[in-house]
Design an enzyme around this catalytic site. Structure first.
Site, PDB file in Angstrom:
ATOM      1  CG  ASP A  12      -9.934  -4.970 100.662  1.00  0.00           C
ATOM      2  OD1 ASP A  12      -8.874  -5.255 101.233  1.00  0.00           O
ATOM      3  OD2 ASP A  12     -10.192  -5.302  99.489  1.00  0.00           O
ATOM      4  CG  ASP A  14      -4.474  -4.772  97.249  1.00  0.00           C
ATOM      5  OD1 ASP A  14      -3.536  -4.961  96.476  1.00  0.00           O
ATOM      6  OD2 ASP A  14      -4.326  -4.258  98.384  1.00  0.00           O
ATOM      7  CG  ASP A 178     -11.993  -7.280  96.592  1.00  0.00           C
ATOM      8  OD1 ASP A 178     -11.475  -7.040  97.700  1.00  0.00           O
ATOM      9  OD2 ASP A 178     -11.354  -7.742  95.636  1.00  0.00           O
TER      10      ASP A 178
END
Length: 227
Positions: A12, A14, A178
């Site tokens: 991922d 961001d 996240d």
């Protein structure tokens, strides 16, 4: 080197590879002020990130009463226009990001980015940061087009993670992210997943339910080796 358990790793963007909330928060505030809303503290943008820029702005707008569909679309375009010109002002790689990417490359592991950010923005940011050439592919929130309902095929759908495996050579892949979007996408794709608990998490490690959790990218390769 040869006993590393995965042929490739999907990241991922961001909150996992890059700390992006200051630029995203500034873009949200630009749109909010344009629409007559109160700005949000830039640091609070960490609570808004997850499903992409549209969801991020919608959460901020809804918290102040919301907008009709067409008015929101207009404000969303204002945000995208601003972000297109200001997306790498404060954005930086997280500590150990470059070292981890270098170590994976040294082990012959291919890497890809899977983000709900538009692919063009992701490529622009990674190019500005001098990181773009490290990745086999960049799969953005718009890379796979739209489904029958007109929605972009993005996380938590499995398609983007499966596409990352394809562009990396179809071998075994692990994913790191996240948010619940990342864990759900990996689960749906049948891929092991590591939770980046230093990022913009929308749940505890237990709530996210990943196969492993790390507090720093320094712990990623040992975590992958244990899976």
């Amino acid at each position: 080197m040869a006993d590393f358990p995965f042929d490739s790793v999907g990241f991922d963007l961001d909150g996992t590879l890059l700390e992006t909330h200051r630029d995203l928060g500034t873009a949200v505030n630009h749109a909010l002020e344009h629409g007559g809303f109160d700005p949000v503290p830039v640091e609070s943008a960490t609570d808004l990130i997850g499903g992409g820029a549209k969801i991020m702005l919608k959460r901020a707008v809804d918290a102040q009463g919301g907008l009709e569909h067409e008015e929101f679309r207009r404000l969303y375009k204002v945000m995208l226009g601003y972000y297109s010109e200001n997306n790498a002002v404060h954005t930086r790689p997280y500590p150990h990001a470059l070292e981890v990417l270098d170590e994976l490359a040294g082990r012959g592991v291919r890497v890809a980015v899977v983000t709900n950010k538009f692919e063009g923005f992701a490529r622009q940011i990674l190019t500005t940061l001098g990181m773009i050439d490290r990745f086999e592919g960049i799969i953005g929130g718009d890379s796979l087009g739209k489904d029958a309902d007109g929605n972009y095929i993005a996380k938590p759908a499995p398609g983007p993670v499966l596409k990352a495996r394809e562009v990396c050579g179809r071998g075994s892949i692990a994913f790191i992210g996240d948010s619940s979007y990342d864990v759900k996408a990996a689960r749906a794709a049948g891929v092991p997943v590591v939770a980046a608990m230093y990022g913009y998490c929308d749940g505890t490690a237990e709530e996210l339910g990943a196969d492993a959790a790390i507090d720093s990218l320094k712990g990623l390769i040992p975590a992958l080796e244990r899976l």
